[in-house]
Write an enzyme that holds these catalytic residues in place. Structure first.
Site, mmCIF file in Angstrom:
data_model
loop_
_atom_site.group_PDB
_atom_site.id
_atom_site.type_symbol
_atom_site.label_atom_id
_atom_site.label_comp_id
_atom_site.label_asym_id
_atom_site.label_seq_id
_atom_site.Cartn_x
_atom_site.Cartn_y
_atom_site.Cartn_z
ATOM 1 N N ASP A 68 0.818 -1.212 0.000
ATOM 2 C CA ASP A 68 0.000 0.000 0.000
ATOM 3 C C ASP A 68 0.852 1.263 0.000
ATOM 4 O O ASP A 68 0.503 2.258 -0.633
ATOM 5 C CB ASP A 68 -0.928 0.008 1.220
ATOM 6 C CG ASP A 68 -2.090 -0.961 1.061
ATOM 7 O OD1 ASP A 68 -2.475 -1.241 -0.088
ATOM 8 O OD2 ASP A 68 -2.605 -1.436 2.092
ATOM 9 N N GLY A 69 1.969 1.244 0.725
ATOM 10 C CA GLY A 69 2.848 2.414 0.736
ATOM 11 C C GLY A 69 3.377 2.736 -0.649
ATOM 12 O O GLY A 69 3.411 3.895 -1.059
ATOM 13 N N ALA B 192 -11.102 6.569 1.391
ATOM 14 C CA ALA B 192 -10.124 5.569 0.953
ATOM 15 C C ALA B 192 -9.088 5.282 2.028
ATOM 16 O O ALA B 192 -8.581 4.160 2.129
ATOM 17 C CB ALA B 192 -9.430 6.039 -0.322
ATOM 18 N N ALA C 294 -5.572 9.294 20.931
ATOM 19 C CA ALA C 294 -5.346 9.249 22.384
ATOM 20 C C ALA C 294 -5.752 10.566 23.048
ATOM 21 O O ALA C 294 -4.934 11.225 23.698
ATOM 22 C CB ALA C 294 -3.885 8.906 22.688
#
Length: 253
Positions: free
Chosen positions: A43-44, A151, A178
């Protein structure tokens, strides 16, 4: 009609080997001359390829030679021409980011997945959030926050407990990372045409960096994020395995 294909591969040995085999079978042309671009990697690498080919008319068909492969099709060296002819096209509009740093320098970048602000020191970040020029949160104390496209909603956004967004929903996810104050604040859903601004509070004491698809800038004072509708990334998927199906399937795994 002959299909002109440009094969691009990540540096991973398995991707390089696949490129060699594909070129042997189907030939290869420069990406500027291609009818379709085949990206071999994870994906990268797919994100890198989409950014690299942003001004080219050819769609991109990814084949997974990486790990997750959410944006990729299954790899097979056989039957590629038939798969490309049958492939279905998805259109993705990226986010544009404008960020100002502490020296008064402006930085611009595009993000297909998300734009994120992350604390760059030992203390939590303090952010003010405005949407379309209207202040919506005076102070968010957190490790960071992000704005995600549909996406990209299964990537960092989902890991930060943000929602998965259906393709074509015209919605962006604003997700806290967080959150400390307000306690456990998870974020908001915004229309895709919204302009989101983060102002960094106490930047010297609580430094913040901005990241757009792994393009990072340090010492940030404010960031504005908007959907870039004039840019249309064209991605090809095998029938029945497009982004809409993948987004649904991801919620049941």
């Amino acid at each position: 009609m002959t299909m002109r294909i440009a094969f691009l591969a990540s540096r991973a040995p398995v991707a390089q080997s696949a490129q060699t085999e594909m070129v042997r079978r189907y030939g290869n042309v420069p990406k500027e001359e291609a009818d379709v671009i085949v990206a071999l990697g994870g994906d990268g690498f797919m994100l890198d390829t989409l950014h690299e080919t942003i001004d080219l008319p050819a769609p991109v068909y990814g084949m997974n030679r990486g790990t997750i492969g959410f944006l990729m099709n299954e790899y097979s060296a056989s039957g590629l021409l038939a798969r490309l002819q049958a492939a279905e096209e998805e259109i993705i509009n990226p986010l544009s980011m404008v960020a100002m740093d502490g020296e008064g320098r402006s930085h611009r970048a595009l993000a297909i997945n998300e734009v994120s602000l992350l604390r760059a020191g030992p203390q939590a970040a303090k952010l003010k959030i405005s949407v379309d020029g209207r202040q919506r949160m005076a102070e968010l104390v957190c490790d960071g926050a992000l704005v995600s496209t549909p996406a990209g909603s299964t990537a960092y956004n989902y890991s930060a407990h943000g929602p998965i967004l259906p393709i074509g929903s015209d919605v962006l996810a604003l997700t806290a990372i967080a959150a400390f104050r307000p306690r456990r604040w998870r974020g908001a859903l915004l229309p895709s045409n919204a302009i989101v601004r983060f102002d960094v509070l106490e930047p010297e004491k609580r430094p913040v960096m901005a990241d757009a698809d792994s393009v990072s800038f340090a010492n940030i004072r404010w960031v504005e994020i908007a959907t870039q509708t004039k840019i249309r990334h064209k991605i090809l998927f095998d029938p029945g395995h497009g982004l809409e199906e993948r987004l649904i399937s991801e919620q049941f795994t």
